[in-house]
Design an enzyme around this catalytic site. Sequence first.
Site, PDB file in Angstrom:
ATOM      1  N   GLU A 253      32.729  51.820  50.594  1.00  0.00           N
ATOM      2  CA  GLU A 253      31.374  51.289  50.459  1.00  0.00           C
ATOM      3  C   GLU A 253      30.639  51.448  51.779  1.00  0.00           C
ATOM      4  O   GLU A 253      31.218  51.185  52.841  1.00  0.00           O
ATOM      5  CB  GLU A 253      31.434  49.810  50.043  1.00  0.00           C
ATOM      6  N   HIS A 276      28.124  46.086  45.134  1.00  0.00           N
ATOM      7  CA  HIS A 276      29.023  44.950  45.433  1.00  0.00           C
ATOM      8  C   HIS A 276      28.253  43.624  45.547  1.00  0.00           C
ATOM      9  O   HIS A 276      28.395  42.890  46.527  1.00  0.00           O
ATOM     10  CB  HIS A 276      29.810  45.219  46.730  1.00  0.00           C
TER      11      HIS A 276
HETATM   12  P1  NAI Z   1      42.207  35.358  40.909  1.00  0.00           P
HETATM   13  O1  NAI Z   1      43.257  35.545  41.934  1.00  0.00           O
HETATM   14  O2  NAI Z   1      41.822  33.988  40.490  1.00  0.00           O
HETATM   15  O3  NAI Z   1      42.619  36.164  39.570  1.00  0.00           O
HETATM   16  C1  NAI Z   1      43.219  37.416  39.566  1.00  0.00           C
HETATM   17  C2  NAI Z   1      44.126  37.484  38.339  1.00  0.00           C
HETATM   18  O4  NAI Z   1      44.566  38.819  38.137  1.00  0.00           O
HETATM   19  C3  NAI Z   1      45.391  36.626  38.495  1.00  0.00           C
HETATM   20  O5  NAI Z   1      45.499  35.772  37.376  1.00  0.00           O
HETATM   21  C4  NAI Z   1      46.520  37.657  38.544  1.00  0.00           C
HETATM   22  O6  NAI Z   1      47.718  37.178  37.979  1.00  0.00           O
HETATM   23  C5  NAI Z   1      45.928  38.777  37.727  1.00  0.00           C
HETATM   24  N1  NAI Z   1      46.482  40.111  37.992  1.00  0.00           N
HETATM   25  C6  NAI Z   1      46.771  40.677  39.193  1.00  0.00           C
HETATM   26  N2  NAI Z   1      47.186  41.952  39.025  1.00  0.00           N
HETATM   27  C7  NAI Z   1      47.151  42.187  37.688  1.00  0.00           C
HETATM   28  C8  NAI Z   1      47.441  43.318  36.904  1.00  0.00           C
HETATM   29  N3  NAI Z   1      47.850  44.466  37.453  1.00  0.00           N
HETATM   30  N4  NAI Z   1      47.299  43.228  35.554  1.00  0.00           N
HETATM   31  C9  NAI Z   1      46.876  42.052  34.983  1.00  0.00           C
HETATM   32  N5  NAI Z   1      46.593  40.943  35.681  1.00  0.00           N
HETATM   33  C10 NAI Z   1      46.716  41.023  37.019  1.00  0.00           C
HETATM   34  O7  NAI Z   1      40.957  36.167  41.439  1.00  0.00           O
HETATM   35  P2  NAI Z   1      39.426  35.974  41.037  1.00  0.00           P
HETATM   36  O8  NAI Z   1      38.797  34.966  41.909  1.00  0.00           O
HETATM   37  O9  NAI Z   1      39.320  35.821  39.569  1.00  0.00           O
HETATM   38  O10 NAI Z   1      38.849  37.411  41.481  1.00  0.00           O
HETATM   39  C11 NAI Z   1      39.180  38.583  40.745  1.00  0.00           C
HETATM   40  C12 NAI Z   1      38.735  39.814  41.493  1.00  0.00           C
HETATM   41  O11 NAI Z   1      37.323  39.802  41.682  1.00  0.00           O
HETATM   42  C13 NAI Z   1      39.339  39.945  42.896  1.00  0.00           C
HETATM   43  O12 NAI Z   1      39.781  41.264  43.067  1.00  0.00           O
HETATM   44  C14 NAI Z   1      38.185  39.654  43.820  1.00  0.00           C
HETATM   45  O13 NAI Z   1      38.312  40.330  45.046  1.00  0.00           O
HETATM   46  C15 NAI Z   1      37.016  40.189  43.018  1.00  0.00           C
HETATM   47  N6  NAI Z   1      35.711  39.612  43.386  1.00  0.00           N
HETATM   48  C16 NAI Z   1      34.627  40.462  43.383  1.00  0.00           C
HETATM   49  C17 NAI Z   1      33.377  39.990  43.731  1.00  0.00           C
HETATM   50  C18 NAI Z   1      32.199  40.895  43.690  1.00  0.00           C
HETATM   51  O14 NAI Z   1      31.250  40.670  44.424  1.00  0.00           O
HETATM   52  N7  NAI Z   1      32.196  41.906  42.863  1.00  0.00           N
HETATM   53  C19 NAI Z   1      33.184  38.597  44.164  1.00  0.00           C
HETATM   54  C20 NAI Z   1      34.358  37.769  44.012  1.00  0.00           C
HETATM   55  C21 NAI Z   1      35.569  38.288  43.671  1.00  0.00           C
END
Ligand code: NAI
Length: 398
Positions: A253, A276
């Site tokens: 990015e 993003h």
């Molecule tokens: P979280 O940690 O609460 O949830 C992630 C989930 O994915 C967990 O339940 C985990 O067990 C599951 N997981 C991990 N690898 C997996 C796989 N290969 N297959 C299936 N499930 C899998 O995280 P949260 O807060 O929900 O964030 C999710 C994503 O969103 C993160 O990567 C974070 O960096 C991103 N994010 C993006 C933002 C943006 O501006 N676009 C802002 C905030 C978060």
Amino acid sequence: MENPHANADDILTSSGLEIVRVPHALTEDELDEALDGVEILGIRSQTRVTDRVLRNHPQLLAVGAFSIGVNQIDIKAATTHGVAVFNAPFSNTRSVVELAVAEIIAMTRRLTERDKSLHDGVWYKSASGSHEVRGRTLGIVGYGNIGSQLSVIAEALGMRVIFYDTSEKLALGNAQARSSLREVLSEADVVTLHVDGREGNAGMFGAEQFAQMKEGASFLNLSRGFVVDYAALAERIKDGSISGASVDVFPKEPGANGEQFESELRGLPNVILTPHIGGSTIEAQQNIGTFVAGKLGRYYRHGVTDLSVNLPRLALEPTDATRHRIAYVHRNTPGVLALVNQTFAEAGANIEGQILGTAAQTGYVITDISSEIPVEALAAINSMEDTIRMRVLSRPEK
Ligand code: NAI
């Protein structure tokens, strides 16, 4: 540093802290100089907190990252030096979810194409390729904070929700878990990725997974750029087997606004590209300000490490009777707690409440003492081999 939301200030001030704001990020040398006398440091994503800086400032108690990620902080060094680190893991969750909902509807109605056509001066009214989201199946990959929130809101829109998560998760509402990614891909009309950034997820979604999706399904990635092979996605958009995509995160990015953006997805039909901004709302900034300032304030005053990134998480609330609280970070070796308590007992100190937590190499114990604590006992504990940091919080009123 870096202007966290102003609502942090009242919370920090009421916790007894005096605030000095530096509007931008500092280099390592500048930070090293600026931290003289600073007990609590607040940063956003650009200020790097290194081992050198932490080592040079033993008075530093905690670092609050007013952000979701903590890659900018040397967490291992912070733990070694007994510096508590806090962040805001779910303060922008709702913002990401709302963007995903907007995009699911926009793609399903091919909104960006219709919009562009009118902006180009061409009237084009058609129902072709447009659907209601009601009744369609949403497949959520990664059912954590964001995935599970999205599940609830998508159901409120009348969508049927299925999900796959590598961990066991409580299915909210009428959502149904599937035991493999393949099952989700074969059933969903819309597939959305919300996995975390663990190493093993690099390239987890590529040509093979796109091929397993239903003909005409659409795809979203608002998680991490490196988890998806966008060249493979571009191929499937071009051959029409995937009807639309929304992408907010990219493997590379640009660092600043106005810089050139390159992607194989540029210019493709029904593809929504956003820089993003999933979590970028005023509300999220406010939530982050309140959340992190609250954690810092409670750690400063009461030693509470609830939701700390690196120290064992302890939440012993002071009572009206609490007079002296000792917050003790130590190396996690057997027998430390027994030694501490023996020292207190020998000094005649009456323990009224105590809580211990350990995580990997670090232990943390909060002890409330109703009687005056003898200085010799404190000195003895302070000089113990496994001591990392000891703080005495006298009369930590509620
Ligand atoms: P979280 O940690 O609460 O949830 C992630 C989930 O994915 C967990 O339940 C985990 O067990 C599951 N997981 C991990 N690898 C997996 C796989 N290969 N297959 C299936 N499930 C899998 O995280 P949260 O807060 O929900 O964030 C999710 C994503 O969103 C993160 O990567 C974070 O960096 C991103 N994010 C993006 C933002 C943006 O501006 N676009 C802002 C905030 C978060």
